[in-house]
Design a protein around this motif. Sequence first.
Motif, short mmCIF file in Angstrom:
data_model
loop_
_atom_site.label_atom_id
_atom_site.label_comp_id
_atom_site.label_asym_id
_atom_site.label_seq_id
_atom_site.Cartn_x
_atom_site.Cartn_y
_atom_site.Cartn_z
N THR A 21 17.46 63.27 34.68
CA THR A 21 17.34 62.11 35.44
C THR A 21 17.23 62.32 36.20
OG1 THR A 21 19.48 62.03 36.47
CG2 THR A 21 19.10 60.25 34.13
N GLN A 22 16.48 64.23 37.25
CA GLN A 22 15.55 64.55 38.31
C GLN A 22 14.34 64.98 37.33
OE1 GLN A 22 17.72 67.68 39.44
NE2 GLN A 22 19.46 67.10 39.77
N ILE A 23 13.81 64.98 36.05
CA ILE A 23 12.96 65.43 35.53
C ILE A 23 12.17 64.04 35.53
CG2 ILE A 23 11.41 65.14 33.33
CD1 ILE A 23 14.23 66.88 32.66
N PRO A 24 10.65 64.28 35.89
CA PRO A 24 9.43 62.75 37.03
C PRO A 24 9.31 62.13 35.65
CG PRO A 24 8.70 64.47 36.79
CD PRO A 24 9.93 64.92 36.58
N ALA A 25 10.17 61.65 34.25
CA ALA A 25 9.95 61.14 33.75
C ALA A 25 9.95 59.94 33.71
CB ALA A 25 10.41 61.81 31.95
N SER A 26 9.27 58.83 33.19
CA SER A 26 9.56 57.01 33.54
C SER A 26 11.48 56.98 32.96
CB SER A 26 8.68 56.38 32.47
OG SER A 26 7.19 56.45 32.85
N ALA A 27 11.42 57.69 31.64
CA ALA A 27 12.76 57.31 30.95
C ALA A 27 13.38 58.35 30.88
CB ALA A 27 12.73 56.26 30.20
N VAL A 28 14.88 58.15 30.83
CA VAL A 28 15.80 59.59 29.45
C VAL A 28 15.89 58.91 28.76
CG1 VAL A 28 17.85 61.23 29.51
CG2 VAL A 28 15.03 61.03 31.54
N ASN A 29 15.58 59.16 27.14
CA ASN A 29 16.61 58.88 25.72
C ASN A 29 17.78 59.48 25.74
OD1 ASN A 29 16.46 56.97 23.85
ND2 ASN A 29 16.75 58.95 22.81
N VAL A 30 18.64 58.51 25.72
CA VAL A 30 20.78 59.04 25.70
C VAL A 30 20.73 59.14 23.79
CG1 VAL A 30 22.89 58.52 25.53
CG2 VAL A 30 20.76 58.04 27.59
N GLY A 31 20.97 60.16 23.82
CA GLY A 31 21.46 60.43 22.15
C GLY A 31 23.23 59.19 20.90
N GLU A 32 23.12 58.35 20.30
CA GLU A 32 24.03 58.27 20.29
C GLU A 32 25.18 58.84 19.99
OE1 GLU A 32 22.95 61.03 16.69
OE2 GLU A 32 21.95 59.45 17.99
N GLY A 33 26.80 58.44 20.15
CA GLY A 33 28.54 59.15 20.55
C GLY A 33 28.50 59.06 21.80
N ALA A 34 28.39 58.36 22.42
CA ALA A 34 28.58 57.97 24.00
C ALA A 34 28.52 56.74 24.29
CB ALA A 34 28.15 58.80 24.82
N ASP A 35 29.17 56.10 25.12
CA ASP A 35 29.33 54.57 25.61
C ASP A 35 28.61 55.31 27.13
OD1 ASP A 35 29.60 52.29 27.43
OD2 ASP A 35 31.68 52.10 26.44
N LEU A 36 27.03 54.35 26.76
CA LEU A 36 25.95 54.22 27.97
C LEU A 36 26.71 53.92 28.54
CD1 LEU A 36 23.24 55.30 28.62
CD2 LEU A 36 21.96 53.15 27.11
N ALA A 37 26.65 52.05 28.69
CA ALA A 37 27.52 51.66 29.92
C ALA A 37 27.94 52.78 31.01
CB ALA A 37 27.62 50.78 29.37
N ASP A 38 29.52 53.81 30.23
CA ASP A 38 29.82 54.60 31.49
C ASP A 38 28.81 55.66 31.06
OD1 ASP A 38 32.56 53.45 30.86
OD2 ASP A 38 32.58 54.41 29.24
N ILE A 39 28.13 56.26 30.57
CA ILE A 39 27.17 57.29 31.42
C ILE A 39 26.96 56.57 32.40
CG2 ILE A 39 24.77 58.09 30.85
CD1 ILE A 39 26.40 58.80 27.68
N ARG A 40 26.25 55.54 32.50
CA ARG A 40 25.44 55.06 33.33
C ARG A 40 25.45 54.66 34.75
NH1 ARG A 40 23.24 50.10 32.42
NH2 ARG A 40 21.02 50.25 33.65
N ARG A 41 27.07 54.37 34.74
CA ARG A 41 28.28 54.16 35.62
C ARG A 41 27.84 55.49 36.14
NH1 ARG A 41 29.96 49.81 32.81
NH2 ARG A 41 31.29 51.01 31.83
N THR A 42 28.36 56.26 35.80
CA THR A 42 29.12 57.90 35.82
C THR A 42 27.61 57.86 36.95
OG1 THR A 42 30.69 58.05 34.86
CG2 THR A 42 30.03 60.25 35.54
N LEU A 43 26.68 58.58 36.27
CA LEU A 43 25.24 58.72 37.04
C LEU A 43 25.25 58.12 37.94
CD1 LEU A 43 22.86 59.85 34.04
CD2 LEU A 43 24.80 61.38 34.92
N GLY A 44 25.17 57.17 37.89
CA GLY A 44 24.51 56.06 39.51
C GLY A 44 23.06 56.55 39.57
N SER A 45 22.74 56.63 38.69
CA SER A 45 21.26 56.91 38.67
C SER A 45 20.06 55.54 38.51
CB SER A 45 20.84 57.76 37.84
OG SER A 45 19.47 57.71 37.65
#
Length: 197
Positions: A103-127
Amino acid sequence: ALGLIYGIDTLLVTMLEQPDLVFDNLRFFGDHQIAFGRAQQEAGADVLWLGDCVADSTFLSPAWFAEFAQAAATEVAQALTADGGLVIYHTCETSVPHLELQTQIPASAVNVGEGADLADIRRTLGSTKCLTGNFDPILLRDAPPEHVEQATVAMIDANASTPGYTFNTGEGIMANTPRQNVEAMMRTAKNMPACQP
């Protein structure tokens, strides 16, 4: 690119034994990716996919990602977004420490792979970085259309209420995926209230 040129095993050994050679090659292929990306933009591409599949936690620790992949991806993403282009960085990652670096890379978005809970990842990162992906392409291929619809609704419901989310699969759609499943996913996503303009 280096994983394809060297072969993954040889690349990983070369990172240990000849890191200067790897860095030199990263500069060369980074310049190539920038030129190729700019050519796509000039041809009318709206969004560029910056795939870096040998830079995920299957192959690299967070420290190795930071040392070998992050700077090169940053240089490419900076160059391709400088004129307002959109770049999605993709390693099919689900590891939070790796995604934090991505998420520190200046790309417009980061694509997350399957197999994890994206909502949990988003909350954990707080990015505030746009995180996309995570919808399972195997489910998309193998499940009946009604299950694809249910999974699409669940994914969007879990993520669309906070900023920085775009619905997408975690990996590419496999060629043997039934057309009716892709249509069910797309129709359901487009009809979700959260996805309406």
